[in-house]
Every structure is written in structure tokens, then in C-alpha cells.
Design an enzyme around this catalytic site. Structure first.
Site, PDB file in Angstrom:
ATOM      1  N   GLU A 132       0.841  -1.205   0.000  1.00 38.08           N
ATOM      2  CA  GLU A 132       0.000   0.000   0.000  1.00 38.08           C
ATOM      3  C   GLU A 132       0.876   1.256   0.000  1.00 38.08           C
ATOM      4  O   GLU A 132       0.643   2.197  -0.760  1.00 38.08           O
ATOM      5  CB  GLU A 132      -0.899  -0.004   1.237  1.00 38.08           C
ATOM      6  CG  GLU A 132      -1.728   1.262   1.346  1.00 38.08           C
ATOM      7  CD  GLU A 132      -2.342   1.462   2.730  1.00 38.08           C
ATOM      8  OE1 GLU A 132      -2.902   0.499   3.282  1.00 38.08           O
ATOM      9  OE2 GLU A 132      -2.245   2.590   3.249  1.00 38.08           O
ATOM     10  N   CYS A 197      -7.891   4.155   8.298  1.00 33.69           N
ATOM     11  CA  CYS A 197      -9.115   3.386   8.087  1.00 33.69           C
ATOM     12  C   CYS A 197      -9.460   2.656   9.386  1.00 33.69           C
ATOM     13  O   CYS A 197      -8.595   2.023   9.986  1.00 33.69           O
ATOM     14  CB  CYS A 197      -8.887   2.395   6.952  1.00 33.69           C
ATOM     15  SG  CYS A 197     -10.104   1.110   6.945  1.00 33.69           S
ATOM     16  N   SER A 269      -9.365 -10.343   5.979  1.00 32.41           N
ATOM     17  CA  SER A 269      -9.150 -11.064   4.720  1.00 32.41           C
ATOM     18  C   SER A 269      -9.835 -12.436   4.721  1.00 32.41           C
ATOM     19  O   SER A 269      -9.587 -13.251   3.853  1.00 32.41           O
ATOM     20  CB  SER A 269      -7.645 -11.223   4.491  1.00 32.41           C
ATOM     21  OG  SER A 269      -7.027 -11.695   5.667  1.00 32.41           O
TER      22      SER A 269
HETATM   23 FE1  F3S Z   1      -9.612  -0.312   2.569  1.00 28.12          FE
HETATM   24 FE2  F3S Z   1      -9.436  -0.190   5.158  1.00 28.12          FE
HETATM   25 FE3  F3S Z   1      -9.807  -2.487   4.009  1.00 28.12          FE
HETATM   26  S1  F3S Z   1      -8.174   0.904   3.697  1.00 28.12           S
HETATM   27  S2  F3S Z   1      -8.793  -2.315   2.060  1.00 28.12           S
HETATM   28  S3  F3S Z   1     -11.242  -0.769   4.012  1.00 28.12           S
HETATM   29  S4  F3S Z   1      -8.517  -2.126   5.789  1.00 28.12           S
END
Ligand code: F3S
Length: 290
Positions: A132, A197, A269
């Protein structure tokens, strides 16, 4: 016996979108389909993507020209995004790019480009080896990357310059506050952007709460997924009977006994179908409250 799910668990917004983009593209049967890197850090998901027709390739192959891409192929960019250079090379190859970069990652990239165009020097807090970060900073000209406050403190900034401070989406909020307080105190010429985030911290907080309330905790996720391993750490700190399980076949039922409260959580994930299979295996072998 009772199964309690964490209030926040499983796929985050960005990963969900990227996986949906893969399923959408998989309907196209006549084209060759690729994914750049692991769409999600979960080997069961990667296997599933291969089963539905995708070929996984990595940035190194593209950068060294050793990739199998041909004009007309389609490629999905994973949620973490990629570098400017890789995008340029893909355009030159005339492949169809489906950019599933998470909007939160894209937003940081946009701010970086805008602030540089206004003359600011960019300070980026994050892990420079993380895809990222590599992706975001590649869109800038000269970025100063620091992985921590102590690394930032080792480098004195110029009080006559204008700085913009950006961070990796998953930076720990507490660390962010420390960095912000330091900069506000010593460098009022630094403009700080909070674009962290919440998905990671929300999952950790929910796991903490769950682990306190349950007799045993199952963290579902890939052994290589850093966010799942972090959830396990959080769970163990509250409840030593916490286990990381990758899928239902790995679940050892002997760790359970009747009347237990089983807490279930999963990394950002981990797909819902893997979580469901684990729940169903427990329900199939014990008397679980509905
Ligand atoms: Fe996006 Fe946050 Fe997931 S930046 S990919 S929503 S961990």
C-alpha cells in the site's frame, strides 16, 4: 453451548469490493483474466480465484517484463493498490485494467498529489515495504517516509518549509495521536491529514470485547495474514484459550466442551463462507443454542 460472533469481523469494505470485482470479471469466459498479487491474504481465497479462472501475477514479473500479459487481457488491481510504474507498464501493454484499489487508499494518493502540486513537501508515516505504501508514495516526487515517531524525531524538519503529513491506512490510532502531538508542538508548519481506516481497529476492539465474554475464542484467518495474527494476539491477551484456525478441516473439536460460550472472530481477509463452514462444523457436533 453458545456461539457468539464479534460485532465487527471478516472482510473489510475494500477487500469485499475487490473480491466482488473478481467474481464479476469471472463471468467473462472468453478472455484471459489476471489478478495483481494476492487479492486477499488468504490462501483459500487465492485457490478459489484460480479455480474460477484467474492467473495470479506479481509486480516483479511486470517490472522485469517476465509477465505473460498480452493485449486484451484483463487484470484486477488488488485493494492495496500498486505503483505508478506498474500502472504505466500495464497501459503500455494495452491490457484492460480493473482498478479495485480501496477508495481509502486512493484518497490518500489524491491528497498527496494535490499537496505536492501546492508546493508542500510530503512526510509519510508507514512501512515502506508494504505494498500500500509503495503504491501511494510512487505517485509523489520526493516523499520522506518514516515508520515511527522515533524515526521521525531522528530527522529534524525545516521550519521554513510547508509539510503535509500522510499515513498508511492501517496505522495504529494511538501512534498517530503521538505523532500529531509531536508535530503540532515542534512543527506548526506541518499540516496533518488523518486518513486512517477504522476497519482494523474496529475488528481488534470487537475481538477484545468478545474474548472477555467467552470461554474460548476461535480467530479465523490465514496463518500468513498479519491482521488475523494481530487479532489472535488481542484475543490471547484477554483469554488464553484463543486459537487461530484457517478453515473447518483444521478445526479440532476436542478443544470444545458442552455449555461453553464460543467466541468467533475473523480477520479482514477472511471470507464469510469459511466462517460459516466452521460454525456449521461446531453446530453439527454439539448442541448449540440457536
Ligand atoms: Fe480499505 Fe481499510 Fe480495508 S483501507 S482495504 S477498508 S482495511
Amino acid at each position: 453451548m453458545e456461539i457468539i460472533r464479534a460485532e465487527k469481523m471478516g472482510f473489510c469494505f475494500g477487500v469485499k469490493k475487490a473480491v466482488e470485482a473478481c467474481y464479476e470479471l469471472s463471468k467473462e469466459k472468453e478472455i484471459r483474466k489476471f489478478i495483481l498479487g494476492m487479492v486477499v491474504h488468504n490462501k483459500d481465497v487465492v485457490k478459489e480465484m484460480e479455480r474460477i479462472g484467474f492467473i495470479i501475477i506479481n509486480e516483479e514479473d511486470i517490472l522485469s517484463g517476465k509477465d505473460p500479459l498480452e493485449k486484451g487481457d484483463s487484470i484486477i488491481i488488488r485493494a492495496h493498490g500498486t505503483t505508478n510504474k506498474v500502472i504505466e507498464l500495464l497501459k503500455l501493454k494495452e491490457v484492460v485494467i480493473i482498478d479495485a484499489t480501496c477508495i481509502f487508499v486512493d484518497k490518500i494518493k489524491e491528497i498527496l498529489i494535490e499537496r505536492e502540486s501546492l508546493g508542500d513537501e510530503i512526510i509519510f508515516i508507514g512501512d515502506k515495504e508494504h505494498p500500500e505504501v509503495k503504491g501511494i508514495v510512487s505517485f509523489g516526487r520526493k516523499i520522506n517516509i518514516f515508520k515511527s515517531l522515533s524515526e521521525l524525531k531522528e530527522n529534524s524538519l525545516d521550519l521554513s518549509k510547508k509539510y503535509s503529513v500522510l499515513t498508511q491506512t492501517t496505522l495504529n490510532k494511538r501512534k498517530f495521536v503521538e505523532i500529531k502531538e509531536y508535530l503540532q508542538k515542534y512543527y506548526p508548519n506541518a499540516k496533518i491529514f488523518d486518513r486512517i481506516c477504522g476497519a482494523t481497529s474496529e475488528r481488534q476492539e470487537a475481538t477484545r470485547k468478545l474474548s472477555r465474554a467467552c470461554d474460548i475464542v476461535i480467530v479465523i484467518g490465514d496463518l500468513k495474514s498479519s491482521n488475523s495474527k494481530k487479532l489472535l494476539e488481542v484475543a490471547i491477551a484477554e483469554n488464553p484459550k484463543s486459537y487461530l484456525v484457517q478453515n473447518d478441516t483444521e478445526l479440532d473439536l476436542s478443544i470444545f466442551s458442552e455449555n461453553m460460550k464460543i467466541g468467533i472472530t475473523a480477520g479482514a481477509s477472511t471470507p464469510e463462507n469459511i466462517i460459516k463452514k466452521i460454525e456449521n462444523k461446531i453446530r453439527g457436533n454439539f448442541n448449540v443454542k440457536l
